[in-house]
Motif scaffolding. Structure first.
Motif, PDB file in Angstrom:
ATOM      1  N   LEU A 138      12.879  -4.293  97.216  1.00 41.06           N
ATOM      2  CA  LEU A 138      14.070  -4.799  96.594  1.00 41.06           C
ATOM      3  C   LEU A 138      13.705  -5.666  95.020  1.00 41.06           C
ATOM      4  O   LEU A 138      12.249  -5.531  95.758  1.00 41.06           O
ATOM      5  CB  LEU A 138      13.954  -6.288  97.648  1.00 41.06           C
ATOM      6  CG  LEU A 138      14.174  -6.030  98.819  1.00 41.06           C
ATOM      7  CD1 LEU A 138      14.988  -7.804 100.263  1.00 41.06           C
ATOM      8  CD2 LEU A 138      15.665  -5.101  99.890  1.00 41.06           C
ATOM      9  N   ASP A 139      14.391  -4.957  94.446  1.00 38.72           N
ATOM     10  CA  ASP A 139      14.169  -5.473  93.505  1.00 38.72           C
ATOM     11  C   ASP A 139      12.576  -4.753  92.679  1.00 38.72           C
ATOM     12  O   ASP A 139      12.292  -5.544  91.996  1.00 38.72           O
ATOM     13  CB  ASP A 139      14.539  -6.581  92.711  1.00 38.72           C
ATOM     14  CG  ASP A 139      15.601  -6.866  92.731  1.00 38.72           C
ATOM     15  OD1 ASP A 139      17.158  -6.128  92.838  1.00 38.72           O
ATOM     16  OD2 ASP A 139      16.419  -8.296  92.753  1.00 38.72           O
ATOM     17  N   GLY A 140      13.152  -3.693  92.949  1.00 40.49           N
ATOM     18  CA  GLY A 140      11.574  -2.888  92.559  1.00 40.49           C
ATOM     19  C   GLY A 140      10.293  -3.390  93.220  1.00 40.49           C
ATOM     20  O   GLY A 140       8.527  -2.609  92.982  1.00 40.49           O
ATOM     21  N   GLU A 141      10.275  -4.007  94.223  1.00 42.30           N
ATOM     22  CA  GLU A 141       8.936  -4.780  94.872  1.00 42.30           C
ATOM     23  C   GLU A 141       9.395  -4.278  96.195  1.00 42.30           C
ATOM     24  O   GLU A 141       9.579  -4.609  97.195  1.00 42.30           O
ATOM     25  CB  GLU A 141       8.361  -5.962  94.723  1.00 42.30           C
ATOM     26  CG  GLU A 141       8.311  -6.469  93.526  1.00 42.30           C
ATOM     27  CD  GLU A 141       8.670  -8.209  93.189  1.00 42.30           C
ATOM     28  OE1 GLU A 141       8.341  -8.565  93.828  1.00 42.30           O
ATOM     29  OE2 GLU A 141       8.593  -8.434  92.320  1.00 42.30           O
TER      30      GLU A 141
ATOM     31  N   LYS B  24       7.837 -15.762  92.541  1.00 43.17           N
ATOM     32  CA  LYS B  24       9.634 -15.125  91.386  1.00 43.17           C
ATOM     33  C   LYS B  24      10.344 -16.128  91.859  1.00 43.17           C
ATOM     34  O   LYS B  24      11.263 -16.731  90.745  1.00 43.17           O
ATOM     35  CB  LYS B  24       9.497 -14.448  92.725  1.00 43.17           C
ATOM     36  CG  LYS B  24       9.087 -12.767  92.458  1.00 43.17           C
ATOM     37  CD  LYS B  24       9.748 -11.880  92.583  1.00 43.17           C
ATOM     38  CE  LYS B  24      11.472 -11.539  91.639  1.00 43.17           C
ATOM     39  NZ  LYS B  24      11.492 -10.193  92.371  1.00 43.17           N
TER      40      LYS B  24
ATOM     41  N   TYR C 192      23.029  -8.972  95.384  1.00 44.82           N
ATOM     42  CA  TYR C 192      21.855  -9.940  95.781  1.00 44.82           C
ATOM     43  C   TYR C 192      20.819  -9.021  94.591  1.00 44.82           C
ATOM     44  O   TYR C 192      20.253  -9.635  94.358  1.00 44.82           O
ATOM     45  CB  TYR C 192      21.651 -11.044  96.532  1.00 44.82           C
ATOM     46  CG  TYR C 192      22.596 -11.517  96.671  1.00 44.82           C
ATOM     47  CD1 TYR C 192      22.924 -12.857  96.891  1.00 44.82           C
ATOM     48  CD2 TYR C 192      23.305 -10.943  97.863  1.00 44.82           C
ATOM     49  CE1 TYR C 192      24.153 -13.760  96.781  1.00 44.82           C
ATOM     50  CE2 TYR C 192      24.485 -12.130  98.719  1.00 44.82           C
ATOM     51  CZ  TYR C 192      25.193 -13.092  98.292  1.00 44.82           C
ATOM     52  OH  TYR C 192      25.541 -13.654  98.339  1.00 44.82           O
ATOM     53  N   GLN C 193      21.129  -7.574  95.096  1.00 43.98           N
ATOM     54  CA  GLN C 193      19.369  -6.771  94.705  1.00 43.98           C
ATOM     55  C   GLN C 193      19.823  -5.988  94.144  1.00 43.98           C
ATOM     56  O   GLN C 193      20.523  -5.026  95.256  1.00 43.98           O
ATOM     57  CB  GLN C 193      18.189  -7.451  95.766  1.00 43.98           C
ATOM     58  CG  GLN C 193      18.753  -7.479  96.934  1.00 43.98           C
ATOM     59  CD  GLN C 193      17.706  -8.379  97.614  1.00 43.98           C
ATOM     60  OE1 GLN C 193      16.593  -8.776  97.529  1.00 43.98           O
ATOM     61  NE2 GLN C 193      18.308  -8.435  98.826  1.00 43.98           N
ATOM     62  N   GLN C 194      18.827  -5.334  94.013  1.00 41.87           N
ATOM     63  CA  GLN C 194      18.851  -3.674  94.412  1.00 41.87           C
ATOM     64  C   GLN C 194      17.537  -3.755  95.350  1.00 41.87           C
ATOM     65  O   GLN C 194      17.164  -3.855  95.870  1.00 41.87           O
ATOM     66  CB  GLN C 194      17.614  -3.198  93.475  1.00 41.87           C
ATOM     67  CG  GLN C 194      17.943  -1.120  93.482  1.00 41.87           C
ATOM     68  CD  GLN C 194      16.366  -0.409  92.469  1.00 41.87           C
ATOM     69  OE1 GLN C 194      15.440  -1.178  92.731  1.00 41.87           O
ATOM     70  NE2 GLN C 194      16.752   1.003  92.057  1.00 41.87           N
TER      71      GLN C 194
ATOM     72  N   ASN D 124      22.731  -0.865  94.902  1.00 47.56           N
ATOM     73  CA  ASN D 124      22.778  -2.164  95.141  1.00 47.56           C
ATOM     74  C   ASN D 124      23.973  -3.288  96.180  1.00 47.56           C
ATOM     75  O   ASN D 124      25.083  -2.965  95.518  1.00 47.56           O
ATOM     76  CB  ASN D 124      23.236  -2.097  93.470  1.00 47.56           C
ATOM     77  CG  ASN D 124      22.145  -1.359  92.551  1.00 47.56           C
ATOM     78  OD1 ASN D 124      20.639  -2.055  92.307  1.00 47.56           O
ATOM     79  ND2 ASN D 124      22.510  -0.780  91.824  1.00 47.56           N
TER      80      ASN D 124
END
Length: 258
Positions: A43-46, A150, A26-28, A23
């Motif tokens: 990024l963030d699962g996408e 998003k 800003y994001q995963q 992480n």
């Protein structure tokens, strides 16, 4: 683990062998390997891109505007993986990148250096917010930010006016989006520019037809693209011709009707 490939009206899960998961502020950030798509940045699962077909997306994003504009310099807002910048630098275009998340850049240099993240050692890098950046007077601008569905505020009238302020009087600005969202981007951008052209390509790892739109106050030299002898792994003048204008009047309810 499994990652989601998301769009405005769909969600598909793809199995992924995780190579790194962390992480940032800003994001995963996940880098993984998929049996069907190769290495992926998530990024963030996408999914952001997959090595098996990233060239389709990046060539169609990079080449037509670069050919039409004859640009000497370009600005990428976002694009912290460096793969778009790689194409522009190979064209001999002086390239700047404004990227919010430095961790994305460092991760991509670690895992995708040969695929194009080597450009991050060559381009002019500005760590910051695209909506706050005020430098430059560019021939060509690529808005390569979070998708419309998003973060629609990145594509509203105020944002469009800001992006245009970074462009020179004869320059071209480029947007991309999932198929159903392009009409919303065009609605915000069209009042600010005299000319536009929209084109598309199917990207398998996105499970979607992906659309691209160029805007300019000057005439966009489509004939120059169609007569170009430049060839990529995917891009050619014939491929651009076949896809040109496929997404000009997309029905926003396309997915609901399908």
């Amino acid at each position: 683990m499994k990652i989601r490939v998301l769009g405005p009206s769909y969600s598909i899960e793809v199995p992924l062998k995780v190579l790194e998961n962390k992480n940032s502020s800003y994001q995963q950030i996940v880098v993984g390997e998929s049996e069907g798509f190769g290495k992926c940045l998530v990024l963030d699962g996408e999914i952001q891109f997959a090595t098996v077909d990233e060239y389709i997306y990046h060539e169609m994003l990079a080449y037509p505007p670069a050919i039409a504009s004859g640009a000497k310099n370009a600005l990428i807002l976002g694009g912290g993986d460096g793969l778009l910048a790689r194409r522009l630098l190979d064209f001999g275009i002086e390239t700047s990148i404004v990227e919010l998340d430095k961790e994305v850049m460092e991760t991509c240099k670690k895992y995708f250096y040969e695929e194009g993240s080597s450009s991050l050692d060559e381009a002019d890098i500005i760590i910051g917010d695209a909506l706050e950046y005020t430098g430059g007077n560019y021939d060509l601008i690529y808005v390569d930010l979070i998708d419309y569905y998003k973060e629609p505020a990145l594509y509203n009238r105020e944002a469009m006016e800001h992006y245009k302020s970074l462009l020179n009087d004869s320059g071209i600005i480029v947007f991309h989006s999932d198929y159903p969202d392009m009409p919303k981007i065009k609605e915000a951008a069209t009042p600010l520019f005299k000319n536009s052209i929209t084109y598309a390509a199917y990207v398998p790892s996105f499970f979607s037809l992906w659309t691209f739109a160029m805007f300019s106050d000057n005439k966009i030299d489509v004939e120059k693209i169609e007569k170009s002898d430049i060839r990529g792994r995917y891009f050619s003048n014939d491929m651009f011709w076949r896809y040109k204008d496929k997404a000009v009047d997309v029905d926003p309810n396309y997915w609901e009707k399908s």
